[in-house]
Every structure is written in C-alpha cells, then in structure tokens.
Design an enzyme around this catalytic site. Sequence first.
Site, PDB file in Angstrom:
ATOM      1  N   ASN A   1      63.000  27.788  -1.413  1.00 18.00           N
ATOM      2  CA  ASN A   1      63.126  29.610  -0.510  1.00 18.00           C
ATOM      3  C   ASN A   1      63.984  30.348  -0.076  1.00 18.00           C
ATOM      4  O   ASN A   1      64.830  31.686  -0.706  1.00 18.00           O
ATOM      5  CB  ASN A   1      61.608  29.232   0.171  1.00 18.00           C
ATOM      6  CG  ASN A   1      61.450  30.847   1.253  1.00 18.00           C
ATOM      7  OD1 ASN A   1      61.389  31.964  -0.055  1.00 18.00           O
ATOM      8  ND2 ASN A   1      61.585  30.706   2.357  1.00 18.00           N
TER       9      ASN A   1
ATOM     10  N   HIS B   1      57.752  34.290   0.523  1.00 17.39           N
ATOM     11  CA  HIS B   1      56.875  36.344   0.402  1.00 17.39           C
ATOM     12  C   HIS B   1      57.316  35.728  -1.243  1.00 17.39           C
ATOM     13  O   HIS B   1      57.969  35.356  -1.889  1.00 17.39           O
ATOM     14  CB  HIS B   1      58.101  37.100   0.480  1.00 17.39           C
ATOM     15  CG  HIS B   1      58.140  37.378   2.283  1.00 17.39           C
ATOM     16  ND1 HIS B   1      58.079  36.881   3.654  1.00 17.39           N
ATOM     17  CD2 HIS B   1      57.272  38.773   3.252  1.00 17.39           C
ATOM     18  CE1 HIS B   1      57.954  37.466   4.880  1.00 17.39           C
ATOM     19  NE2 HIS B   1      56.892  38.595   3.460  1.00 17.39           N
TER      20      HIS B   1
END
EC number: 3.1.30.-
Length: 311
Positions: A186, A155
Amino acid sequence: MQRMFSSKLFVSGASLVVGVGVGAALVGFNTNDESRGLKSHRGLLERVPVIPIPSVDAASNLIPYQPGQAGVSKSTAAMKYGFPSLANIKTRESYVTSYDPRNRTAAWVIEQLNPETLTGSSDRKNCEFKDDDSVHMYHRATNADYRGTGFDRGHLAAAANHKWSQKAMDDTFYLSNVSPQDPHMNRNAWNNLEQYCRSLTKHYLNVFVCTGPLYLPRQEPDGKLYVKYQVVGKNHVAVPTHFFKVLILEKQRGEVELRSYVMPNMPVDEKIPLERFLVPIESIERASGLLFVANIMKRTSALQAITMGHS
C-alpha cells in the site's frame, strides 16, 4: 490476441509477469518464491499491448466535467463510460462505487482525475476513517475490524485524488471505499501506481480510474485451483488476493486509450516498473465478473454516430 476496434490505433506495449496475472491461466504466487513470487516468473514474460479504443472526432460536443461547468457534478462525470456492474451503486462527492455487502468492501470505485480535482487546500489530517451508515449493519465494516490485523485501511479512490474539496476528500475515508491492504504494498508499489495515475493528468485531457479488489485462484499442493482469502474482524472483512486499476485515458482530440493493472496484495518491490503489472483487460473482466470494454465501445460508438450526424 489484441482486439482490433478501429483502423485508428494507439499501440504501445509493456511486459507482464504472468504470476501477477489473473484467472486460472495465470497461476498465482508461491509466497516462498524469491521476491514474493515476482522474480520466479521471469521466464513467463510476454508483451501485452495497451488496448486502443476507437478515436472520436473533436467535433463531438459531449465532454466530461470541465472546471466551472454548472449543473454537472464530479461524481456524475465519472459515469461517462457507464458502470462495470449495476449492484449497490453509491454516489459520493466525486466518485461512484458499487458496494459488495458479502465481502464488506467495494466491488469497484470510479473517479475522474484532472488538474482541478488534484488541486486544493484539503488536508487528509482533517479526515478520519468512518463506518458507512448507508450500509446495513450486518454488511458494514468497522474500524475495529482492522485493528491489530496488520493490514492498512487501503483507499480504493485515493484521498490525494480529491484535494479540490475537503468534503470530497472526507468521502474517501468511508470504510466502504477501503479494503485491507498489505502495508508494504500500500505504501510503496501501490502508492507509486496512484501517483502515476495522477501524473497522467499532465498528458491527457481526462483520466478515469476504476479500482477494485480481486480474489484469484491459486494452485494448492494437490494440483487443484482454489479461491482462498483471509477475512478480518468480527464482520469478516475480506482480504483481497490482488487489486486492479483500469485507466480510461482521453486525449485532447477525443481519442481514448485503455490500460489495466493488477497488483498482488503482498509486499512488492517498489523498484519493479509499473509496466510489469499491466495485464489484458479481458483477464480482469473474467476474474471480477465486471465489464469495461462493452460500455466504452457503446459510448465511443454513440459519439461517433453523433459526430457523423454533424458532418
């Protein structure tokens, strides 16, 4: 050199690992270096100030979205300081993005965080990654592009930033808000940075976050600099070499601070302090083709003019 915008300054500092930095002057990583290039640059540390923005008097009546404010959406509120660029703008429930059709990911995403946006019953278990059918099929990423690549669908506007509405959280799962991210980065260091952004809402009136990919040059054995990055899937989704976050932090009395981070898209030791990823915002602007400071200066100058008119 630090920019001097005003006699009212909020100056703080943080260390910068130059190898994590941006542009031709900040040579990229040698992936064989110890700790994937981070420790190898310990001799190149320097102090980088958080860039201060002119303070705005509390008399100003121009404020971002506040809880219960009618007629102002959260996506509209995110536009307060303008856009870093003007191409392919898309508005979602609570963020605004500029889509890069060539690379099949966003060029940037802007969102406004405050305690209200972070509170609610929304659950990411109810969300699924989905194609963005507002993007032409030639320029659209699909879930199949990520399958088997070893990259996360990372995201840009984080799902946890939008718990106030299930629709808002759902919107963060459009693949136009996603970029291929190293899973170790991430889920660890980058996640730490996202959590840090949310924690700042306890100390600032509003936290505006702009996130995007970078494709930075690296010196090859022939001594020349090349911009080289992987693409994945049949749609050739670009894998960024780095990611940036620019934070615009508003205090109760209207003062504004600006902080900017760059993190490499590779395994990063989550124990490394986030301050090590602070960079001068000029380096992000030069490398990305985006502009932040000019928009912020225009906005704060306009607010100062209004304030002076009311005095």
